[in-house]
Design a protein around this motif. Structure first.
Motif, short mmCIF file in Angstrom:
data_model
loop_
_atom_site.label_atom_id
_atom_site.label_comp_id
_atom_site.label_asym_id
_atom_site.label_seq_id
_atom_site.Cartn_x
_atom_site.Cartn_y
_atom_site.Cartn_z
N ASN A 17 58.48 28.66 37.72
CA ASN A 17 57.51 28.38 36.65
C ASN A 17 57.73 26.96 36.13
O ASN A 17 58.67 26.71 35.37
N GLU A 18 56.88 26.04 36.53
CA GLU A 18 57.09 24.63 36.19
C GLU A 18 56.98 24.38 34.69
O GLU A 18 57.73 23.56 34.14
N LYS A 19 56.04 25.04 34.02
CA LYS A 19 55.87 24.85 32.58
C LYS A 19 57.13 25.31 31.84
O LYS A 19 57.61 24.64 30.92
N LEU A 20 57.67 26.44 32.25
CA LEU A 20 58.88 26.97 31.63
C LEU A 20 60.04 26.02 31.88
O LEU A 20 60.84 25.74 30.98
N ARG A 21 60.11 25.49 33.08
CA ARG A 21 61.18 24.55 33.43
C ARG A 21 61.11 23.30 32.56
O ARG A 21 62.14 22.82 32.06
N ASP A 22 59.91 22.77 32.35
CA ASP A 22 59.77 21.55 31.54
C ASP A 22 60.14 21.81 30.08
O ASP A 22 60.80 20.98 29.44
N LEU A 23 59.72 22.97 29.54
CA LEU A 23 60.06 23.32 28.15
C LEU A 23 61.58 23.39 27.97
O LEU A 23 62.13 22.88 26.99
N ILE A 24 62.25 24.02 28.92
CA ILE A 24 63.70 24.17 28.84
C ILE A 24 64.38 22.81 28.92
O ILE A 24 65.28 22.49 28.12
N ALA A 65 63.90 32.54 32.09
CA ALA A 65 63.87 31.70 33.29
C ALA A 65 64.86 32.23 34.32
O ALA A 65 64.58 32.25 35.53
N LEU A 66 66.03 32.66 33.87
CA LEU A 66 67.03 33.23 34.78
C LEU A 66 66.46 34.45 35.51
O LEU A 66 66.66 34.61 36.72
N LEU A 117 65.25 28.50 20.59
CA LEU A 117 64.37 28.29 21.74
C LEU A 117 65.11 28.56 23.05
O LEU A 117 64.54 29.14 23.99
N ARG A 118 66.37 28.16 23.11
CA ARG A 118 67.15 28.41 24.32
C ARG A 118 67.23 29.91 24.60
O ARG A 118 67.07 30.35 25.75
N LYS A 119 67.46 30.71 23.55
CA LYS A 119 67.56 32.16 23.74
C LYS A 119 66.22 32.77 24.17
O LYS A 119 66.19 33.77 24.90
N MET A 120 65.13 32.18 23.73
CA MET A 120 63.81 32.67 24.11
C MET A 120 63.46 32.31 25.55
O MET A 120 62.84 33.10 26.27
N LEU A 121 63.87 31.11 25.97
CA LEU A 121 63.40 30.57 27.24
C LEU A 121 64.36 30.78 28.41
O LEU A 121 63.93 31.16 29.51
N GLU A 122 65.65 30.50 28.20
CA GLU A 122 66.56 30.45 29.33
C GLU A 122 66.85 31.80 29.98
O GLU A 122 66.85 31.90 31.22
N PRO A 123 67.08 32.88 29.21
CA PRO A 123 67.26 34.17 29.88
C PRO A 123 66.03 34.59 30.68
O PRO A 123 66.15 35.17 31.77
N THR A 164 71.28 25.46 38.53
CA THR A 164 71.33 26.50 39.56
C THR A 164 70.69 27.79 39.10
O THR A 164 69.91 28.42 39.84
N CYS A 165 70.99 28.22 37.87
CA CYS A 165 70.63 29.57 37.42
C CYS A 165 69.43 29.63 36.48
O CYS A 165 68.91 30.72 36.22
N VAL A 166 69.01 28.50 35.95
CA VAL A 166 67.91 28.51 34.98
C VAL A 166 66.74 27.65 35.45
O VAL A 166 65.60 28.12 35.50
N LEU A 167 67.01 26.40 35.80
CA LEU A 167 65.94 25.49 36.19
C LEU A 167 65.44 25.72 37.61
O LEU A 167 64.56 25.00 38.08
N SER A 168 65.98 26.73 38.27
CA SER A 168 65.46 27.11 39.59
C SER A 168 64.21 27.98 39.47
O SER A 168 63.64 28.37 40.49
N THR A 169 63.80 28.29 38.26
CA THR A 169 62.61 29.11 38.08
C THR A 169 61.40 28.42 38.72
O THR A 169 61.23 27.20 38.61
#
Length: 336
Positions: A245-252, A193-194, A185-191, A238-243
């Motif tokens: 997209n709130e839904k994406l941020r919550d999932l991550i 979001a970055l 899931l991290r590989k699907m979501l975090e890049p 700094t680099c991921v949760l700054s997205t």
């Protein structure tokens, strides 16, 4: 005055947050252009992000704050060309009246015990499966079964506990397979979001993060081991949760909870951090600073591939270590 304070104590938390923010904006404590983020405000007020988010939305409707092409809200009405001021709100000094602070700290019982329960659960799941007994949990904290169910429900939402076929609450075991699933899931979501947050990144914060990573690279390995959790958290924020997209941020954020718990446990057990991860993170940040966003996302994927392998290797070491001799009395080991 006394009557007013009594009324304040019965207000909901988002209304109290509105009051504090409105007062600080009107009185000029929070200057025009200041970027307001839910997380730091929630931390100062010691409440969750949800009431802060609602408070900011109300203040936006009043024209006291506005949205912009970035994460958070700007102090001041929209339409004005104001350079975003990303100063730390903690350094500015948000003024919280004493009676409001007292009302905010009269939190729901589940909030008062949640962090402790989460820590207790996260500290044992790598050693096997544990049953959480509701009555003993209620007795341990001297709270009602309703409060206990609120806590367990929130832990369940975050993937830390679940109900088994017998409808018993259980936690763990945190196995190599479950860790792999979280990293998938991290590989699907975090890049992704970055990539989405790249246009809105705080360049100053990015440069400070790069400088810190560069400094850590030069330190002795033992010094680096004291910092990995903090620097990884800083990188993610700094680099991921700054997205935006709130839904994406919550999932991550939710997916990271058990991963972070595993990392903390491994460090507490004395397993060393890997200095190479500092280099991996530094490369991601350097690529972002150069504007090579796609390359930075690819480097983040490589870092996550290496991280899951490192984590699983260390979990194999933990597998031969006896489980904790003492756990909270509401946690019972389920023997296979």
């Amino acid at each position: 005055m006394a009557d007013n304070r009594t009324g304040q104590s019965t207000q909901r938390r988002y209304e109290l947050a509105e009051h504090v923010l409105r007062k600080n904006i009107v009185e000029g404590t929070l200057p025009a252009g200041l970027v307001l983020l839910e997380g730091p405000i929630a931390e100062i007020l010691q409440i969750s992000r949800a009431p802060v988010q609602r408070a900011l939305q109300t203040l936006e409707s009043e024209g006291l704050v506005s949205r912009f092409k970035g994460r958070g809200f700007l102090v001041g009405p929209g339409g004005e060309r104001v350079e975003p001021n990303r100063a730390d709100i903690k350094s500015i000094g948000l003024v919280v009246p004493q009676h409001v602070d007292e009302a905010l700290q009269s939190r729901s019982s589940w909030e008062r015990i949640y962090n402790t329960v989460e820590k207790d659960v996260a500290g044992c799941v790598v050693f096997g499966q544990y049953r959480i007994i509701e009555t003993e949990l209620a007795s341990h904290f001297n709270v009602s079964r309703t409060v206990v169910r609120d806590v367990l429900g929130r832990l369940s939402e975050r993937g830390l506990v679940r109900k088994n076929q017998s409808s018993h609450w259980v936690a763990g075991p945190l196995t190599a397979q479950t860790v792999k699933e979280h990293f998938v899931l991290r590989k699907m979501l975090e890049p992704q979001a970055l990539i989405t947050c790249a246009p809105y990144l705080d360049r100053g914060a990015l440069k400070r993060l790069f400088d810190r990573l560069t400094e850590l690279e030069k330190l002795h390995a033992l010094d680096v081991q004291r910092d990995p959790e903090d620097i990884q958290t800083r990188f993610i924020e700094t680099c991921v949760l700054s997205t935006p997209n709130e839904k994406l941020r919550d999932l991550i954020a939710n997916n990271l909870l058990p991963v972070a718990a595993t990392e903390r446990l491994l460090r507490r057990l004395g397993l060393p951090g890997e200095p190479i991860l500092i280099t991996e993170l530094r490369l991601v940040v350097e690529l972002l600073m150069r504007g090579a966003v796609a390359a930075a996302a690819a480097m983040l994927e490589s870092h996550l591939d290496a991280s899951v392998n490192r984590t699983i290797a260390q979990m194999k070491i933990v597998a031969i270590i006896p489980g904790p001799s003492v756990t909270a009395d509401y946690l019972t080991r389920v023997m296979e």
